[in-house]
Design an enzyme around this catalytic site. Structure first.
Site, PDB file in Angstrom:
ATOM      1  CD  GLN A  44      44.016  35.029   2.653  1.00 14.73           C
ATOM      2  OE1 GLN A  44      43.499  34.982   3.759  1.00 14.73           O
ATOM      3  NE2 GLN A  44      43.540  35.643   1.682  1.00 14.73           N
TER       4      GLN A  44
ATOM      5  CG  HIS B  62      44.709  38.975   6.528  1.00  8.91           C
ATOM      6  ND1 HIS B  62      43.711  39.867   6.651  1.00  8.91           N
ATOM      7  CD2 HIS B  62      44.422  38.276   5.436  1.00  8.91           C
ATOM      8  CE1 HIS B  62      42.910  39.724   5.666  1.00  8.91           C
ATOM      9  NE2 HIS B  62      43.203  38.618   4.952  1.00  8.91           N
TER      10      HIS B  62
ATOM     11  CE1 TYR C   2      34.325  43.529  19.695  1.00  8.52           C
ATOM     12  CE2 TYR C   2      35.513  43.226  17.738  1.00  8.52           C
ATOM     13  CZ  TYR C   2      35.526  43.721  18.856  1.00  8.52           C
ATOM     14  OH  TYR C   2      36.498  44.467  19.538  1.00  8.52           O
TER      15      TYR C   2
ATOM     16  CD  GLU D 277      40.452  31.592   6.475  1.00  8.63           C
ATOM     17  OE1 GLU D 277      39.443  32.386   6.610  1.00  8.63           O
ATOM     18  OE2 GLU D 277      41.692  31.579   6.572  1.00  8.63           O
ATOM     19  CG  HIS D 278      40.890  31.375   2.234  1.00  2.99           C
ATOM     20  ND1 HIS D 278      41.733  31.985   3.235  1.00  2.99           N
ATOM     21  CD2 HIS D 278      39.697  31.992   1.944  1.00  2.99           C
ATOM     22  CE1 HIS D 278      40.905  32.952   3.726  1.00  2.99           C
ATOM     23  NE2 HIS D 278      39.865  32.925   2.971  1.00  2.99           N
TER      24      HIS D 278
ATOM     25  CD  GLN E 146      35.689  46.817  26.547  1.00  2.00           C
ATOM     26  OE1 GLN E 146      36.487  45.937  26.636  1.00  2.00           O
ATOM     27  NE2 GLN E 146      36.075  48.011  25.800  1.00  2.00           N
TER      28      GLN E 146
ATOM     29  CB  SER F 181      44.028  34.933   7.235  1.00  2.00           C
ATOM     30  OG  SER F 181      43.238  34.584   5.930  1.00  2.00           O
TER      31      SER F 181
ATOM     32  CG  ASN G 116      41.682  42.118  20.409  1.00  2.00           C
ATOM     33  OD1 ASN G 116      40.762  41.477  21.219  1.00  2.00           O
ATOM     34  ND2 ASN G 116      41.975  43.222  20.872  1.00  2.00           N
TER      35      ASN G 116
ATOM     36  CG  ASP H 111      39.487  37.652   1.299  1.00  2.00           C
ATOM     37  OD1 ASP H 111      38.824  36.749   1.903  1.00  2.00           O
ATOM     38  OD2 ASP H 111      40.646  37.748   1.187  1.00  2.00           O
TER      39      ASP H 111
ATOM     40  CG  HIS I 264      11.212   8.219  30.369  1.00  2.00           C
ATOM     41  ND1 HIS I 264      11.697   8.585  31.604  1.00  2.00           N
ATOM     42  CD2 HIS I 264      11.538   9.101  29.489  1.00  2.00           C
ATOM     43  CE1 HIS I 264      12.348   9.645  31.231  1.00  2.00           C
ATOM     44  NE2 HIS I 264      12.276  10.053  30.214  1.00  2.00           N
TER      45      HIS I 264
ATOM     46  CD  GLU J 222      17.179   4.360  27.926  1.00  2.00           C
ATOM     47  OE1 GLU J 222      16.358   5.473  28.251  1.00  2.00           O
ATOM     48  OE2 GLU J 222      17.563   4.379  26.856  1.00  2.00           O
TER      49      GLU J 222
END
Length: 441
Positions: free
Chosen positions: A265, A268, A136, A333-334, A197, A243, A220, A367, A426, A421
């Protein structure tokens, strides 16, 4: 443009520091009931009506004129055309970045392995790429060709046979850089659909969109919500939050550099988070001054201002050791280690998506073109998650081959445990393989 910065100042010595830090870090990707229901309706529509639903939703949500699904498919020749429409400098940059990303991820490839025990039993692991991956890619103004490289190239290095990309083109707006990146990265098919979709189409398949095994890539709130709902039907990479960057500095780096690293950052979106940690209070003051000085020069000043004022912070710590403790608490993250000897502090870092070492290593390099993946765990999930990589597009199957003697010996152990068990079938299944002479002993 007039901007005013009022970035939060915290001190690790304050009694309420932990509470204030937790409040600063808190962020939830919460879909309200309306978003959730809308996504469920879209998924249901795609599952029931396939291509027709995709065309309808794309017309409704993206304002694209499409008479049939054929109008939403881009062939390989269209991707190659995009290469000719971007500038030579842009093409060179994309190709250089792609080569570096590919070279780094080649080192991540795992091989199958086996070993044989003394009685002839063979154990091992078979590594197999996914058959098909879905990518995506956000469209329109929020277009990131770098994300195409970071998501598609590891899949191809892993050996994924087909990479299918979905990218919305709101009001018909096509980003040539994104298509050029798809061409360079080896994307096989492109559909100009987006939103929930597109996720549904990749997860369940339609007459034209093939069903994939895993969906990767940012989006999003509708995309994130859809990914949550289809997980289990397909794999997903993660549900990414905003971010974030954490800079740990000893006070000796140019404060303008650090301010711009924080901006990198913050630009963003308003929910992005930029934090600086340092034991040098005077340095924090200098960075604050740089923030005020540089903010009006930024194209995305309003976004940066909201991010810095809403979720940013300058944190004073006792010493570098405490800075490491704060960094691990945040699990960013960074993480930039903007210090004299970053290698010395590396062993102290337990939780971070990517670690940028030294004063000259800006997060922005990671990046785009350093080589490691920029798809990273956010919102503290670096405590248990890793960057996207080749391993995300491979499966591991266990291999077990028992010799007659091996099956007999293991049968005794399995029998005891199975009967413990109360799983008699088994136990008897294992006992059937025990050699007759052993049964009698």
């Amino acid at each position: 443009m007039t901007v005013s910065t009022a970035i939060a100042r915290l001190n690790a010595a304050d009694p309420d520091f932990a509470r204030h830090l937790d409040h600063l870090l808190s962020w939830e990707s919460v879909s309200d009931d309306a978003v959730n229901q809308r996504v469920l309706d879209i998924i249901k529509g795609v599952r029931e009506r396939g291509d027709a639903a995709l065309v309808e939703f794309t017309q409704r949500f993206d304002g694209v004129v499409a008479n049939s699904i054929d109008d939403l498919i881009l062939g390989r020749e269209r991707l190659e055309l995009a290469l000719t429409r971007i500038t030579p400098v842009q093409r060179e940059a994309l190709e250089k970045a792609a080569n570096r990303v590919r070279m780094y991820h080649e080192r991540q490839k795992q091989d199958s392995w086996q070993y044989t025990e003394a009685d002839g039993t063979v154990l091992g692991q078979k590594v197999t790429p996914l058959d098909r991956a879905g990518l995506y890619v956000p469209g329109g103004k929020a277009s990131y060709p770098s994300s195409v490289l970071m998501n598609a190239i590891p899949a191809k290095v892993a050996g994924v046979a087909e990479v299918v990309m979905v990218v919305p083109t709101p009001r018909g707006e096509v980003n040539e850089l994104v298509l050029a990146a798809a061409c360079i990265a080896g994307v096989d098919r492109v559909f100009t659909v987006g939103g929930a979709q597109a996720v549904a189409a990749l997860a369940y398949g339609t007459e034209s969109v093939p069903q994939v095994d895993k969906i990767v890539g940012p989006g999003n709130i509708y995309v994130a919500t859809a990914k949550r709902h289809v997980f289990g039907q397909v794999g997903i990479d993660m549900i990414a939050g905003p971010s974030e960057i954490l800079v740990v500095c000893d006070g000796q780096t140019d404060p303008d550099w650090i301010a711009m690293d924080l901006f990198s950052q913050a630009e963003h979106d308003e929910d992005a988070q930029a934090i600086l940690v340092s034991p040098d209070a005077a340095f924090l003051d200098r960075v604050a001054a740089s923030i005020d000085k540089l903010m009006p020069t930024m194209e995305r000043a309003e976004i940066i201002e909201k991010s810095i004022n809403g979720r940013g912070a300058l944190i004073q710590v006792r010493d570098m050791q405490q800075a490491m403790e704060v960094a691990n608490r945040i699990a960013p993250e960074h993480l930039e280690l903007s210090v004299a000897d970053p290698q010395a502090w590396l062993p102290h870092i337990r939780h971070a998506g990517a670690i940028f070492m030294g004063r000259h290593t800006s997060e922005a390099l990671g990046d785009y073109c350093a080589g490691p993946n920029h798809v990273l765990p956010t919102s503290g999930t670096a405590r248990f998650s890793s960057p996207l990589g080749v391993y995300d597009f491979q499966k591991r199957s266990s291999i077990i081959f028992c010799s007659e003697q091996g099956a007999s010996e293991l049968g005794h152990t399995a029998s005891v445990l199975a009967r413990g068990e109360s799983l008699t079938a088994h136990a008897r299944s294992a006992e059937y393989r025990i050699l007759t002479q052993e049964k009698g002993n």
